[in-house]
Design a protein around this motif. Structure first.
Motif, short mmCIF file in Angstrom:
data_model
loop_
_atom_site.label_atom_id
_atom_site.label_comp_id
_atom_site.label_asym_id
_atom_site.label_seq_id
_atom_site.Cartn_x
_atom_site.Cartn_y
_atom_site.Cartn_z
N GLY A 115 39.87 40.19 55.89
CA GLY A 115 40.71 40.35 55.18
C GLY A 115 40.73 41.77 54.36
N ALA A 116 41.27 42.04 53.41
CA ALA A 116 41.50 43.36 52.64
C ALA A 116 40.67 43.23 51.25
N LEU A 117 40.18 44.42 50.94
CA LEU A 117 39.52 44.51 49.66
C LEU A 117 40.49 45.26 48.57
N CYS A 118 40.70 44.82 47.29
CA CYS A 118 41.88 45.47 46.60
C CYS A 118 41.42 45.00 45.24
N SER A 119 42.19 45.57 44.07
CA SER A 119 42.08 45.46 42.76
C SER A 119 43.35 45.73 42.07
#
Length: 161
Positions: free
Chosen positions: A76-80
Motif C-alpha cells: 500500500g501507500a504511506l500518507c498523512s
C-alpha cells in the motif's frame, strides 16, 4: 519478529492547538517545513562516530509520521493528512497517518503519540481514561492491533500488553 511495523494513526484533536503546535505537527506528518523550535518532541538521539572513532549521541530531529509514496515492507501507500474539523463538537482537527516505523524509533514516536492522546477529542476516550488513537501491525501480520494510550503509556505499539 519483524523489524518494520505499520503504524496507522486516526485521531480527532480538540481545538485550541497553537500555531507553533500545528506547524510542528504538519512537519511530523510531512506536510510542512521543520519549525525553528521544537516543542512537541524535542529529543531525537542518534549515535554517531566522531573523527576519533568515538561514538557519541547527537540530537538529529526528523519528522516521525512523514512517510509518503509506496510502503517499503507493508504494501500500500504511506500518507498523512491534517484537516480542520468543523462538524465535531467544538471543532478541532482530523489527523490520519499511515507510515512504517522501526523499533529504534519507538521512543520518539511514543512521545508524539502521547502528545496526540493528551489532545484527542473526548470521542476517543473511554471512561477509564484510555485513549484510542489507531492501529499497528508487524509487516508480516495480516491483522492490526489497537493502538492506545493508557495512563500516559503507549500500549500495543512494539510492546504487546
Amino acid at each position: 519478529m519483524s523489524d518494520v511495523y505499520e503504524l496507522t494513526v486516526t485521531v480527532d484533536l480538540r481545538e485550541g492547538l497553537s500555531e507553533q503546535q500545528l506547524t510542528e505537527l504538519r512537519w511530523h506528518l510531512g506536510l510542512g517545513p521543520q519549525p525553528g523550535q521544537l516543542t512537541v518532541v524535542t529529543e531525537f538521539p542518534c549515535v554517531v562516530v566522531d573523527e576519533d572513532g568515538v561514538p557519541r549521541i547527537e540530537n538529529e530531529p526528523r519528522p516521525l509520521l512523514a512517510g509518503s509514496g509506496p510502503a517499503w515492507r507493508t504494501a500500500g501507500a504511506l500518507c498523512s493528512a491534517l484537516a480542520a474539523r468543523d462538524g465535531l463538537a467544538g471543532g478541532g482537527w482530523a489527523l490520519t497517518s499511515r507510515t512504517e516505523i522501526h523499533p529504534d524509533e519507538a521512543e520518539e514516536v511514543g512521545a508524539l503519540l502521547r502528545w496526540l492522546a493528551e489532545r484527542a477529542h473526548d470521542t476517543h476516550r473511554r471512561d477509564d481514561g484510555t485513549v484510542w488513537i489507531g492501529y499497528y501491525r508487524a509487516h508480516e501480520d495480516r491483522t492490526p492491533s489497537a493502538l492506545e494510550v493508557v495512563d500516559g503509556r503507549v500500549v500495543n505499539v512494539l510492546s504487546h500488553r
